[in-house]
Design an enzyme around this catalytic site. Sequence first.
Site, PDB file in Angstrom:
ATOM      1  N   GLY A  13       0.470  -1.146  -0.015  1.00 46.03           N
ATOM      2  CA  GLY A  13       0.100   0.090  -0.020  1.00 46.03           C
ATOM      3  C   GLY A  13       0.956   1.240   0.300  1.00 46.03           C
ATOM      4  N   ALA A  14       1.782   1.191  -0.646  1.00 43.64           N
ATOM      5  CA  ALA A  14       3.065   1.971  -0.966  1.00 43.64           C
ATOM      6  C   ALA A  14       2.994   3.423  -1.710  1.00 43.64           C
ATOM      7  CB  ALA A  14       4.282   1.744  -0.492  1.00 43.64           C
ATOM      8  N   ARG A  16       0.676   5.671  -0.944  1.00 45.24           N
ATOM      9  CA  ARG A  16       0.030   7.417  -1.173  1.00 45.24           C
ATOM     10  C   ARG A  16      -0.079   7.137   0.391  1.00 45.24           C
ATOM     11  NH1 ARG A  16      -4.612   4.227  -3.940  1.00 45.24           N
ATOM     12  NH2 ARG A  16      -3.914   5.870  -5.310  1.00 45.24           N
ATOM     13  N   GLY A  17      -0.733   8.149   1.002  1.00 45.35           N
ATOM     14  CA  GLY A  17      -0.633   7.851   2.597  1.00 45.35           C
ATOM     15  C   GLY A  17       0.759   7.513   3.057  1.00 45.35           C
ATOM     16  N   ILE A  18       0.257   6.858   4.206  1.00 41.09           N
ATOM     17  CA  ILE A  18       1.400   6.239   5.328  1.00 41.09           C
ATOM     18  C   ILE A  18       2.331   5.283   4.770  1.00 41.09           C
ATOM     19  CG2 ILE A  18       1.850   4.785   7.306  1.00 41.09           C
ATOM     20  CD1 ILE A  18      -1.104   5.593   8.145  1.00 41.09           C
ATOM     21  N   GLY A  19       1.923   4.240   3.767  1.00 42.30           N
ATOM     22  CA  GLY A  19       2.875   3.642   2.796  1.00 42.30           C
ATOM     23  C   GLY A  19       4.214   4.829   2.435  1.00 42.30           C
ATOM     24  N   ASP A  70      -1.252  -6.995  -5.775  1.00 43.58           N
ATOM     25  CA  ASP A  70      -2.562  -7.244  -4.975  1.00 43.58           C
ATOM     26  C   ASP A  70      -2.360  -8.504  -3.658  1.00 43.58           C
ATOM     27  OD1 ASP A  70      -5.651  -7.810  -3.681  1.00 43.58           O
ATOM     28  OD2 ASP A  70      -6.088  -8.249  -6.202  1.00 43.58           O
ATOM     29  N   TYR A 164     -14.782  -4.887  10.662  1.00 45.36           N
ATOM     30  CA  TYR A 164     -13.693  -4.310  10.779  1.00 45.36           C
ATOM     31  C   TYR A 164     -13.113  -4.555  11.867  1.00 45.36           C
ATOM     32  CZ  TYR A 164     -10.155  -0.874  10.112  1.00 45.36           C
ATOM     33  OH  TYR A 164      -9.095   0.594   9.917  1.00 45.36           O
ATOM     34  N   LYS A 168      -8.784  -5.990  11.666  1.00 41.90           N
ATOM     35  CA  LYS A 168      -7.489  -5.241  12.679  1.00 41.90           C
ATOM     36  C   LYS A 168      -7.130  -6.471  13.715  1.00 41.90           C
ATOM     37  CE  LYS A 168      -5.815  -1.924  10.577  1.00 41.90           C
ATOM     38  NZ  LYS A 168      -5.472  -2.691   9.632  1.00 41.90           N
TER      39      LYS A 168
END
Length: 276
Positions: A13-14, A16-19, A70, A164, A168
């Site tokens: 997940g790199a 955008r965002g935190i990644g 994926d 959810y 987690k």
Amino acid sequence: MPSLKDKVIIITGASRGIGRAMALRFAKEGATIVIAAKSDKPHPKLPGTIHTVAEEVEQAGGNAIAVALDVRKELQVKKLCDRIGDEFGRIDAVINNAGAISLTKVEETSPKRYDLMQQINSRAVYCLAYYALPYLKKSDNPHILNLSPPVNLEEKWLKDFSPYTLSKYGMSILSKGMAAEFKPYGIAVNTLWPQTYIATAAIEFAVGNKDTLNYARKPEIMADAAHVVLTHPSNYYTGLWLIDEEVLKAAKVTDFSQYAYNPEFENQIQKDLFLD
């Protein structure tokens, strides 16, 4: 000061965002970043692809490898780990940042959405660990870092979005188990969760709206905390459910105003989910 220079780090997940923030933080020290995400082509609503982040990583001083991945696809995960492990002789860290979120009750959550969250969240942690394990064993300071919260069984975190929450908490429980299982190999397994909302697409679209970002911190706080984790010796810094702010305070960081997404709202930043 320990460095991540020449370390080989897979971040899911790199794009955008935190990644992305983690990729750029580690790149400053000359790390090799495997930017693994589904975003091979531009998204109509969201900025960033694995290729744009790869360019940013290179500009920041790192070595970038962009891989369309994926995390639900077992064969893709295996191919990625084998490719990186064979090319570099080891994998130094795996960060499970890719996530799926739907803050919906059981009655409102379709089986398809339920399966999506379990696969992208908890199952991916298992899958990446399983296929990366032979190569992590060859690192001199191997880490697995999973972006999931401390397990908090207060009813309020269960009744309104238990599908959810389960996905987690599954990540966090699996992390505890793997930390004990992999300790003889010297592989650290920890989780990291933000003390506050982080200005990401998940907060904007799944938790609130664009205004909600005013009550959040920038993703860079998670990147800085992850850097602290990955530079700890893996043989003893393991089995922990970590919070970004606590990690940074222990590392003598005192100025948290630098992380405010909107400095005008610095004193109104919202505490994140699962934290009382």
